[in-house]
Write a protein that holds these residues in place. Structure first.
Motif, PDB file in Angstrom:
ATOM      1  N   ASP A 118      60.290 -50.907   7.276  1.00 38.52           N
ATOM      2  CA  ASP A 118      60.263 -50.627   5.838  1.00 38.52           C
ATOM      3  C   ASP A 118      60.566 -49.362   5.618  1.00 38.52           C
ATOM      4  O   ASP A 118      60.399 -48.302   6.308  1.00 38.52           O
ATOM      5  N   PRO A 119      61.562 -48.951   4.592  1.00 36.83           N
ATOM      6  CA  PRO A 119      62.162 -47.841   4.147  1.00 36.83           C
ATOM      7  C   PRO A 119      61.077 -46.494   4.109  1.00 36.83           C
ATOM      8  O   PRO A 119      61.448 -45.451   3.992  1.00 36.83           O
ATOM      9  N   ARG A 120      59.854 -46.962   3.860  1.00 36.85           N
ATOM     10  CA  ARG A 120      58.818 -46.050   3.685  1.00 36.85           C
ATOM     11  C   ARG A 120      58.765 -45.210   4.900  1.00 36.85           C
ATOM     12  O   ARG A 120      58.254 -43.944   4.945  1.00 36.85           O
ATOM     13  N   PHE A 121      58.994 -45.635   6.201  1.00 37.69           N
ATOM     14  CA  PHE A 121      58.921 -45.139   7.439  1.00 37.69           C
ATOM     15  C   PHE A 121      60.008 -44.166   7.539  1.00 37.69           C
ATOM     16  O   PHE A 121      61.264 -44.574   7.357  1.00 37.69           O
ATOM     17  N   GLU A 122      59.751 -43.068   8.139  1.00 41.67           N
ATOM     18  CA  GLU A 122      60.944 -41.987   8.163  1.00 41.67           C
ATOM     19  C   GLU A 122      61.667 -42.323   9.529  1.00 41.67           C
ATOM     20  O   GLU A 122      62.625 -42.092   9.815  1.00 41.67           O
ATOM     21  N   GLY A 128      63.630 -44.425   5.839  1.00 39.82           N
ATOM     22  CA  GLY A 128      63.661 -43.992   4.430  1.00 39.82           C
ATOM     23  C   GLY A 128      64.450 -42.684   4.143  1.00 39.82           C
ATOM     24  O   GLY A 128      64.054 -41.544   4.606  1.00 39.82           O
ATOM     25  N   GLY A 129      65.499 -42.879   3.123  1.00 39.59           N
ATOM     26  CA  GLY A 129      66.192 -41.574   2.965  1.00 39.59           C
ATOM     27  C   GLY A 129      65.180 -40.538   2.043  1.00 39.59           C
ATOM     28  O   GLY A 129      65.246 -39.307   2.867  1.00 39.59           O
ATOM     29  N   GLN A 130      64.642 -41.037   0.962  1.00 32.48           N
ATOM     30  CA  GLN A 130      63.798 -39.904   0.074  1.00 32.48           C
ATOM     31  C   GLN A 130      62.865 -39.290   1.112  1.00 32.48           C
ATOM     32  O   GLN A 130      62.804 -37.887   0.998  1.00 32.48           O
ATOM     33  N   PRO A 131      61.884 -39.775   1.668  1.00 31.62           N
ATOM     34  CA  PRO A 131      60.758 -39.031   2.427  1.00 31.62           C
ATOM     35  C   PRO A 131      61.569 -38.033   3.618  1.00 31.62           C
ATOM     36  O   PRO A 131      61.149 -36.978   3.770  1.00 31.62           O
ATOM     37  N   ARG A 132      62.551 -38.923   4.274  1.00 33.76           N
ATOM     38  CA  ARG A 132      63.102 -37.957   5.492  1.00 33.76           C
ATOM     39  C   ARG A 132      63.772 -36.631   4.772  1.00 33.76           C
ATOM     40  O   ARG A 132      63.691 -35.661   5.254  1.00 33.76           O
ATOM     41  N   ILE A 133      64.598 -36.736   3.813  1.00 37.27           N
ATOM     42  CA  ILE A 133      65.391 -35.891   3.301  1.00 37.27           C
ATOM     43  C   ILE A 133      64.358 -34.828   2.605  1.00 37.27           C
ATOM     44  O   ILE A 133      64.574 -33.370   2.816  1.00 37.27           O
ATOM     45  N   VAL A 167      53.138 -23.913   7.989  1.00 35.87           N
ATOM     46  CA  VAL A 167      53.077 -25.075   6.877  1.00 35.87           C
ATOM     47  C   VAL A 167      54.446 -25.588   7.256  1.00 35.87           C
ATOM     48  O   VAL A 167      54.121 -27.107   7.193  1.00 35.87           O
ATOM     49  N   ALA A 168      55.453 -25.201   7.417  1.00 37.84           N
ATOM     50  CA  ALA A 168      56.480 -25.866   8.045  1.00 37.84           C
ATOM     51  C   ALA A 168      56.204 -27.045   9.041  1.00 37.84           C
ATOM     52  O   ALA A 168      56.805 -28.118   9.139  1.00 37.84           O
ATOM     53  N   ASP A 169      55.534 -26.400  10.122  1.00 37.48           N
ATOM     54  CA  ASP A 169      55.128 -27.219  11.353  1.00 37.48           C
ATOM     55  C   ASP A 169      54.063 -28.236  10.831  1.00 37.48           C
ATOM     56  O   ASP A 169      54.190 -29.376  11.473  1.00 37.48           O
ATOM     57  N   LEU A 170      53.442 -27.976  10.115  1.00 35.96           N
ATOM     58  CA  LEU A 170      52.292 -29.096   9.598  1.00 35.96           C
ATOM     59  C   LEU A 170      53.127 -30.296   9.121  1.00 35.96           C
ATOM     60  O   LEU A 170      52.701 -31.283   9.109  1.00 35.96           O
ATOM     61  N   ILE A 171      54.122 -29.952   8.124  1.00 37.34           N
ATOM     62  CA  ILE A 171      54.951 -31.016   7.223  1.00 37.34           C
ATOM     63  C   ILE A 171      55.544 -31.480   8.695  1.00 37.34           C
ATOM     64  O   ILE A 171      55.882 -32.740   8.642  1.00 37.34           O
ATOM     65  N   ASP A 172      56.376 -30.999   9.387  1.00 37.82           N
ATOM     66  CA  ASP A 172      57.287 -31.393  10.492  1.00 37.82           C
ATOM     67  C   ASP A 172      56.307 -32.458  11.328  1.00 37.82           C
ATOM     68  O   ASP A 172      56.967 -33.420  11.578  1.00 37.82           O
ATOM     69  N   LEU A 178      54.971 -34.957   1.948  1.00 41.99           N
ATOM     70  CA  LEU A 178      55.552 -34.593   0.543  1.00 41.99           C
ATOM     71  C   LEU A 178      56.141 -35.633  -0.018  1.00 41.99           C
ATOM     72  O   LEU A 178      56.671 -37.012   0.280  1.00 41.99           O
ATOM     73  N   HIS A 179      55.737 -35.989  -1.404  1.00 43.13           N
ATOM     74  CA  HIS A 179      56.101 -37.027  -2.321  1.00 43.13           C
ATOM     75  C   HIS A 179      56.688 -36.621  -3.809  1.00 43.13           C
ATOM     76  O   HIS A 179      56.189 -35.526  -4.202  1.00 43.13           O
ATOM     77  N   LEU A 180      57.582 -37.503  -4.013  1.00 47.82           N
ATOM     78  CA  LEU A 180      58.000 -37.242  -5.519  1.00 47.82           C
ATOM     79  C   LEU A 180      57.208 -37.939  -6.463  1.00 47.82           C
ATOM     80  O   LEU A 180      56.679 -39.007  -6.274  1.00 47.82           O
ATOM     81  N   LYS A 181      56.633 -37.291  -7.493  1.00 50.35           N
ATOM     82  CA  LYS A 181      55.844 -37.938  -8.507  1.00 50.35           C
ATOM     83  C   LYS A 181      56.515 -37.811  -9.976  1.00 50.35           C
ATOM     84  O   LYS A 181      56.717 -36.982 -10.384  1.00 50.35           O
ATOM     85  N   PRO A 182      56.876 -39.126 -10.360  1.00 51.96           N
ATOM     86  CA  PRO A 182      57.858 -39.191 -11.588  1.00 51.96           C
ATOM     87  C   PRO A 182      57.085 -38.577 -12.770  1.00 51.96           C
ATOM     88  O   PRO A 182      57.842 -38.091 -13.705  1.00 51.96           O
ATOM     89  N   SER A 183      55.846 -38.666 -12.725  1.00 46.00           N
ATOM     90  CA  SER A 183      55.053 -38.089 -13.817  1.00 46.00           C
ATOM     91  C   SER A 183      54.945 -36.532 -14.087  1.00 46.00           C
ATOM     92  O   SER A 183      54.378 -36.031 -15.124  1.00 46.00           O
TER      93      SER A 183
END
Length: 349
Positions: A118-122, A128-133, A167-172, A178-183
């Motif tokens: 599924d695209p949700r997996f990086e 998935g494009g968005q989470p990976r980018i 923090v960069a290492d924790l994200i990596d 990280l998530h986009l939240k439209p609201s």
């Protein structure tokens, strides 16, 4: 939720693993739609199995079986679903003598041909494009800030230059996501310490200098959480705003100036950026700064009068009701891996 066979043997070492949250545990075992299986035996691993079945990406095989791309969760499934119990590196399970509780040989299941996650997996061929980018950009930005930022100190909040790298290492590693939240407004973000998520306004990364500032702001909260630092909530917000203001200015001084000039009575965020602009244009030789470092008067580029950056920063926080409410709130930060993959109600909105 799938009923797993369980292991016959206890682990022969101390594995690096994590039990998936209830909502994320696999629904089927064996996985639905498998075209074949192979036994998990000595001499095999995921890479060799993927190669023998012409699976283009080893993560396709892993995700098909366990519906996760977390190495620690994969380890948990290898023990509880496949019966792995030995290791060759002292951290991860090997396939040697994998035996389930029903005395069966452990099995790895093969996805259908041309199957993709599924695209949700990086990871995997269905990346998935968005989470990976988001992840790649954020890691790059934080590593750049690691080189350019001063150490920031404000009461109990201490943000060394290394904090951005941590923090960069924790994200990596996927420990913070990280998530986009439209609201959310496009230039805002927040960090949820329960979910370990940085939620970003939907168009934030279109504005590059501000992206550095907002990530520096959220990195302050992540780092304080990671080191389990007890702090006053309002004072931590002031420290994170200092980080945002300075980050924008050290990346693009003109962008910092533009944000100062955008200040209007109904848009108080312009107050934030005077401090960072003063740092970049007048104080860049300082490697450690506190709010008191800015307790002096400089010519304000918009107001054409002498202003105090410390006072501007304080005025901004006092003018925002959501910050003012935090004045008497003490935050006890506890970084607890047992809460990994916890989903809170607000973050799901």
């Amino acid at each position: 939720m799938a009923i797993l066979p369980g292991p016959y043997h206890k682990p022969s070492f101390s594995p690096k693993w994590r039990e998936p949250s209830v909502v994320k545990k696999i629904k089927d075992w064996p996985p639905a739609g498998a075209r074949d299986f192979t036994f998990a035996t000595a001499g095999k691993d995921f890479a060799s199995i993927a190669k023998s079945f012409d699976i283009p990406n080893v993560w396709d095989l892993i995700i098909f079986n366990f519906q996760t791309e977390s190495p620690r969760e994969v380890n948990w499934y290898l023990h509880h679903a496949v019966g792995c119990w030995q290791s060759t590196d002292g951290m991860n399970f090997s396939f040697d003598d994998a035996t389930t509780a029903d005395f069966g040989m452990g099995k790895i299941y093969i996805p259908p041909e041309r199957w993709a996650p599924d695209p949700r997996f990086e990871r995997g061929s269905g990346k998935g494009g968005q989470p990976r980018i988001l992840k790649e950009i954020s890691v790059r930005i934080l590593n750049e800030l690691h080189v350019k930022m001063p150490t920031i100190s404000h009461y109990a909040t201490y943000l060394p230059r290394d904090a951005y790298k941590i923090v960069a290492d924790l994200i990596d590693a996927g420990d913070v996501t990280l998530h986009l939240k439209p609201s959310l407004a496009q230039d805002t973000a927040f960090y949820c310490c329960m979910c370990k998520k940085i939620q970003l306004g939907s168009r934030l990364f279109l504005n590059r200098p501000l992206s550095y500032g907002v990530l520096a702001n959220e990195a302050t909260h992540v780092y304080n959480h990671y080191v389990s630092n007890t702090t006053n909530a309002l004072k931590e917000e002031v420290a994170s705003s200092m980080a945002e203001s300075i980050a924008v200015a050290v990346i693009d001084e003109q962008a910092s100036l533009d944000l100062i000039m955008s200040h209007r009575p109904e848009n108080k965020r312009g107050l934030l950026y005077f401090l960072g602009w003063i740092y970049a244009s007048r104080m860049k030789e300082k490697t450690v700064v506190s709010l008191e470092s800015f307790n002096d008067f400089w010519e304000h580029p918009k107001l054409n009068k002498l202003c105090n950056p410390k006072d501007e920063m304080t005025t901004y926080h006092e003018s925002i009701p959501s910050f003012k409410m935090k004045e008497d709130l003490e935050v006890i930060n506890i970084w607890d891996e047992r809460f990994d993959d916890f989903e809170c109600e607000y973050c799901d909105v």
